[in-house]
Design a protein around this motif. Structure first.
Motif, PDB file in Angstrom:
ATOM      1  N   LYS A 255      93.641 -51.256  20.558  1.00  0.00           N
ATOM      2  CA  LYS A 255      94.639 -50.379  19.942  1.00  0.00           C
ATOM      3  C   LYS A 255      94.126 -49.831  18.620  1.00  0.00           C
ATOM      4  CE  LYS A 255      98.798 -52.452  21.994  1.00  0.00           C
ATOM      5  NZ  LYS A 255     100.089 -53.122  21.705  1.00  0.00           N
ATOM      6  N   ASP A 256      93.423 -50.678  17.850  1.00  0.00           N
ATOM      7  CA  ASP A 256      92.834 -50.200  16.599  1.00  0.00           C
ATOM      8  C   ASP A 256      91.833 -49.086  16.870  1.00  0.00           C
ATOM      9  OD1 ASP A 256      92.664 -53.548  15.162  1.00  0.00           O
ATOM     10  OD2 ASP A 256      94.286 -52.086  15.223  1.00  0.00           O
ATOM     11  N   ILE A 257      91.013 -49.259  17.908  1.00  0.00           N
ATOM     12  CA  ILE A 257      89.995 -48.257  18.254  1.00  0.00           C
ATOM     13  C   ILE A 257      90.673 -46.920  18.564  1.00  0.00           C
ATOM     14  CG2 ILE A 257      88.213 -47.619  19.912  1.00  0.00           C
ATOM     15  CD1 ILE A 257      87.264 -49.778  18.087  1.00  0.00           C
ATOM     16  N   LYS A 258      91.738 -46.969  19.377  1.00  0.00           N
ATOM     17  CA  LYS A 258      92.434 -45.723  19.740  1.00  0.00           C
ATOM     18  C   LYS A 258      93.005 -45.052  18.498  1.00  0.00           C
ATOM     19  CE  LYS A 258      93.758 -47.082  24.461  1.00  0.00           C
ATOM     20  NZ  LYS A 258      94.882 -47.397  25.364  1.00  0.00           N
ATOM     21  N   PHE A 259      93.593 -45.837  17.617  1.00  0.00           N
ATOM     22  CA  PHE A 259      94.164 -45.277  16.396  1.00  0.00           C
ATOM     23  C   PHE A 259      93.087 -44.618  15.538  1.00  0.00           C
ATOM     24  CE2 PHE A 259      97.280 -44.892  13.141  1.00  0.00           C
ATOM     25  CZ  PHE A 259      96.609 -45.110  11.955  1.00  0.00           C
ATOM     26  N   LEU A 260      91.928 -45.272  15.400  1.00  0.00           N
ATOM     27  CA  LEU A 260      90.844 -44.732  14.581  1.00  0.00           C
ATOM     28  C   LEU A 260      90.199 -43.512  15.226  1.00  0.00           C
ATOM     29  CD1 LEU A 260      89.201 -48.049  13.306  1.00  0.00           C
ATOM     30  CD2 LEU A 260      90.731 -46.493  12.088  1.00  0.00           C
ATOM     31  N   MET A 261      90.305 -43.398  16.573  1.00  0.00           N
ATOM     32  CA  MET A 261      89.807 -42.187  17.244  1.00  0.00           C
ATOM     33  C   MET A 261      90.608 -40.976  16.765  1.00  0.00           C
ATOM     34  SD  MET A 261      89.317 -43.849  21.045  1.00  0.00           S
ATOM     35  CE  MET A 261      89.490 -42.313  21.898  1.00  0.00           C
ATOM     36  N   LEU A 262      91.916 -41.128  16.624  1.00  0.00           N
ATOM     37  CA  LEU A 262      92.748 -40.017  16.142  1.00  0.00           C
ATOM     38  C   LEU A 262      92.430 -39.690  14.686  1.00  0.00           C
ATOM     39  CD1 LEU A 262      96.162 -41.073  17.706  1.00  0.00           C
ATOM     40  CD2 LEU A 262      94.510 -39.439  18.608  1.00  0.00           C
ATOM     41  N   VAL A 263      92.162 -40.733  13.871  1.00  0.00           N
ATOM     42  CA  VAL A 263      91.792 -40.506  12.478  1.00  0.00           C
ATOM     43  C   VAL A 263      90.463 -39.759  12.396  1.00  0.00           C
ATOM     44  CG1 VAL A 263      91.208 -41.640  10.297  1.00  0.00           C
ATOM     45  CG2 VAL A 263      93.069 -42.534  11.708  1.00  0.00           C
ATOM     46  N   ARG A 264      89.514 -40.142  13.299  1.00  0.00           N
ATOM     47  CA  ARG A 264      88.207 -39.480  13.319  1.00  0.00           C
ATOM     48  C   ARG A 264      88.342 -37.990  13.631  1.00  0.00           C
ATOM     49  NH1 ARG A 264      83.054 -40.255  11.328  1.00  0.00           N
ATOM     50  NH2 ARG A 264      81.519 -39.257  12.673  1.00  0.00           N
ATOM     51  N   LEU A 265      89.330 -37.645  14.444  1.00  0.00           N
ATOM     52  CA  LEU A 265      89.562 -36.240  14.796  1.00  0.00           C
ATOM     53  C   LEU A 265      90.199 -35.471  13.643  1.00  0.00           C
ATOM     54  CD1 LEU A 265      90.862 -36.653  18.449  1.00  0.00           C
ATOM     55  CD2 LEU A 265      88.660 -35.709  17.749  1.00  0.00           C
ATOM     56  N   LYS A 266      90.471 -36.182  12.527  1.00  0.00           N
ATOM     57  CA  LYS A 266      91.055 -35.580  11.335  1.00  0.00           C
ATOM     58  C   LYS A 266      92.422 -34.958  11.616  1.00  0.00           C
ATOM     59  CE  LYS A 266      86.686 -34.785   8.939  1.00  0.00           C
ATOM     60  NZ  LYS A 266      85.826 -33.832   8.226  1.00  0.00           N
ATOM     61  N   LEU A 267      93.178 -35.634  12.476  1.00  0.00           N
ATOM     62  CA  LEU A 267      94.543 -35.176  12.712  1.00  0.00           C
ATOM     63  C   LEU A 267      95.389 -35.500  11.488  1.00  0.00           C
ATOM     64  CD1 LEU A 267      95.214 -36.346  16.376  1.00  0.00           C
ATOM     65  CD2 LEU A 267      94.604 -34.076  15.607  1.00  0.00           C
ATOM     66  N   PRO A 268      96.337 -34.637  11.113  1.00  0.00           N
ATOM     67  CA  PRO A 268      97.227 -34.945   9.990  1.00  0.00           C
ATOM     68  C   PRO A 268      98.107 -36.139  10.325  1.00  0.00           C
ATOM     69  CG  PRO A 268      97.981 -33.009  11.168  1.00  0.00           C
ATOM     70  CD  PRO A 268      96.637 -33.343  11.734  1.00  0.00           C
ATOM     71  N   TYR A 269      98.588 -36.799   9.289  1.00  0.00           N
ATOM     72  CA  TYR A 269      99.436 -37.972   9.480  1.00  0.00           C
ATOM     73  C   TYR A 269     100.645 -37.653  10.357  1.00  0.00           C
ATOM     74  CZ  TYR A 269      96.879 -40.463   5.809  1.00  0.00           C
ATOM     75  OH  TYR A 269      95.919 -41.089   5.075  1.00  0.00           O
ATOM     76  N   SER A 270     101.204 -36.420  10.175  1.00  0.00           N
ATOM     77  CA  SER A 270     102.389 -36.070  10.961  1.00  0.00           C
ATOM     78  C   SER A 270     102.080 -36.024  12.452  1.00  0.00           C
ATOM     79  CB  SER A 270     102.919 -34.714  10.499  1.00  0.00           C
ATOM     80  OG  SER A 270     101.929 -33.716  10.665  1.00  0.00           O
ATOM     81  N   ALA A 271     100.857 -35.517  12.830  1.00  0.00           N
ATOM     82  CA  ALA A 271     100.494 -35.442  14.245  1.00  0.00           C
ATOM     83  C   ALA A 271     100.313 -36.841  14.840  1.00  0.00           C
ATOM     84  CB  ALA A 271      99.219 -34.626  14.415  1.00  0.00           C
ATOM     85  N   ILE A 272      99.620 -37.725  14.086  1.00  0.00           N
ATOM     86  CA  ILE A 272      99.417 -39.094  14.562  1.00  0.00           C
ATOM     87  C   ILE A 272     100.766 -39.805  14.698  1.00  0.00           C
ATOM     88  CG2 ILE A 272      98.330 -41.306  14.039  1.00  0.00           C
ATOM     89  CD1 ILE A 272      96.144 -39.814  12.584  1.00  0.00           C
ATOM     90  N   ALA A 273     101.657 -39.564  13.721  1.00  0.00           N
ATOM     91  CA  ALA A 273     102.989 -40.180  13.777  1.00  0.00           C
ATOM     92  C   ALA A 273     103.751 -39.725  15.015  1.00  0.00           C
ATOM     93  CB  ALA A 273     103.777 -39.815  12.518  1.00  0.00           C
TER      94      ALA A 273
END
Length: 527
Positions: free
Chosen positions: A472-490
């Motif tokens: 789950k951490d890996i998946k979350f960090l994949m979205l961070v790597r894509l530089k998605l804004p916090y609102s998109a990840i949320a």
């Protein structure tokens, strides 16, 4: 009579500052009480102060007074270029009356810049110092800020901090009345993070409503109803969400873009699409520069509810463009601000130490000139060879960049083509129940393949270098790597944007960054 007295005080301070330029530092301390009650007047007076003629202590006083006035005017303390002067001066003086306030504002700066550990340390120092001085107001403010940081991962501690803040605030004499309502709202929000605490949140939020009504504070009343709307959303009671959102909108003195968007989202959630669109149309085009990402996100959601994928894709492209524009504008604004600060500091240093500066400049010029001559003599015979080598390296670098970009574009094209299947799945969802973007296992696998192929085996390196990370951490960090804004990840995880920041904070230790000043977000983006 009270207003006349305040006006006379402002005029007297202004006259003293204008007529006694050589003693300005003495009067800055008289502006600090004014910064609490009339921040705009304090800012106007402080701007007349010639900073270049202030002593080191006066500069510290000026810095804390200016920061206080900014904060009371609603301007976030999002940089420390000015505040750092005060922090460095008061850091070794915990007995000073301004130490607690300085630590409080430094904590707010760290909190806004994703440095939770440093922020909590500063707030703790502020609470201890304010307690020694019986400064209930600063103590309560620091406790509120501490509760905001810890409530997502330790709600019981947050409730303890917030309860203490409410109790302390009741002891403050002549305190701003609206802060009592906001202290209660913060306590209600802390309870909402505790399992089974939402009922208590409603009870306390209603107390805040009564407090705001008693004080005839329409702004606090509007914010209280807005929080009640958020609590109803936890229970998925869309009708109550809309009702309280309407009340919040009604009591808002000025219907700014933020309040319009909040009500528009409530209409969207209950499928009142036309009402939502009418509110969006009332937003001026010039507001799109600041709120473009939020507006296009709402338009995107409305298009999906109508199953209009073509229109949704258009709004999605506009959303990406708006985010890029916002980032560009923010970067330019920061550059302009820091350049301005640098120019002021150089001017002050020049005028304070003019003779020493001239001597230093002359010596520096001589040293630099001799150094340049020595380098010219020593490297002249190698210059032609170096220039040729540099040209060859540049050509090779350009070739590699072009080749890498071509590979990335090709990979991205294939990836986007595969993502069409995700859009088709959205079409099959019932329009009234769309709350988040759901990614299937296949979608996650696609993202992993994409990052591994186009980003130097990012996921594989992450798994290899940090085995403590869970899937789950890996998946979350994949979205961070894509530089998605916090609102998109949320939106993907169906959580609040602030919860994304907290999740990054919790992962930080697994990345070996526990004592590092580098944030987890910055580390992953540069990894």
């Amino acid at each position: 009579m009270r207003k006349i007295f305040d006006l006379i005080l402002v005029l007297l301070i202004a006259i003293n500052l204008v007529g006694c330029n050589d003693k300005q530092g003495r009067y800055i301390s008289t502006i600090i009480p004014l910064a609490e009650k009339k921040p705009d007047s304090a800012l106007a007076l402080l701007k007349k102060v010639d900073q270049t003629k202030l002593s080191e202590k006066a500069v510290a006083l000026y810095s804390i007074a200016y920061t206080m006035a900014q904060d009371k005017s609603g301007i976030d303390v999002d940089n420390d270029s000015l505040l750092r002067n005060a922090y460095n001066w008061y850091n070794g003086k915990p007995a000073d009356s301004l130490y607690a306030k300085c630590e409080y504002y430094m904590g707010k700066y760290y909190a806004l810049n994703d440095s939770s550990e440093k922020a909590l340390r500063c707030f703790s120092n502020s609470v201890k110092a304010a307690k020694r001085q019986n400064d209930y107001y600063t103590q309560s403010l620091a406790l509120v800020q501490s509760s905001v940081i810890v409530r997502e991962y330790d709600p019981d501690l947050a409730i303890k901090f917030s309860n203490e803040a409410v109790g302390l605030y009741n002891k403050v004499k002549n305190a701003p009345s609206n802060n009592k309502a906001y202290a209660l709202l913060n306590l209600a929000e802390c309870y909402s993070f505790k399992e089974g605490g939402i009922k208590q949140s409603f009870v306390i939020a209603k107390q805040a409503v009564k407090q705001a009504i008693a004080q005839k504070d329409t702004l606090a009343l509007s914010d209280s109803y807005q929080d009640l709307s958020a609590f109803w959303s936890f229970l998925d009671n869309k009708d109550s969400v809309l009702y309280t959102s309407k009340l919040s909108f009604m009591y808002k003195r000025k219907h700014d873009t933020s309040s319009i968007l909040s009500l528009a989202w409530a209409y969207c959630d209950v499928d009142s699409l036309q009402a939502s669109e009418r509110l969006i149309k009332s937003i001026s085009r010039r507001e799109y520069l600041q709120y473009g990402s939020s507006i296009y996100s709402l338009l995107y959601a409305l298009a999906l509810k109508r199953n209009n994928l073509r229109e949704a894709n258009g709004y999605k492209d506009s959303l990406v463009s708006a985010l890029e524009t916002t980032n560009s504008v923010n970067a330019k604004a920061k550059d302009a601000y820091y350049n301005k600060v640098i120019r002021k500091e150089r001017q002050r240093a020049r005028e304070q130490n003019e003779s020493q500066f001239k001597t230093w400049v002359i010596i520096s010029i001589i040293i630099v000139s001799l150094t340049i001559i020595a380098f010219i003599l020593y490297f002249s015979r190698y210059r032609r060879v170096q220039m040729q080598r540099l040209n060859e390296e540049q050509q090779e670098r350009k070739r590699l960049i072009i080749e890498h970009q071509s590979t990335q574009i090709s990979t991205m094209r294939h990836f986007l083509m595969r993502k069409i299947s995700i859009l088709r799945k959205l079409e099959s969802l019932k329009s009234g129940k769309v709350k988040q973007v759901l990614l299937s296992d296949f979608d996650w696998e696609e993202l992993e393949v994409f990052l591994n192929s186009s980003d130097n085996e990012f996921v594989e390196r992450l798994k290899r270098d940090y085995p403590d990370l869970t899937p789950k951490d890996i998946k979350f960090l994949m979205l961070v790597r894509l530089k998605l804004p916090y609102s998109a990840i949320a939106q993907i995880y169906n959580i609040e944007p602030k919860s994304v920041k907290q999740k990054l904070f919790l992962i930080k230790e697994k990345l070996g960054l526990k004592d590092s000043p580098t944030s987890a977000k910055k580390f992953i983006e540069d990894y």
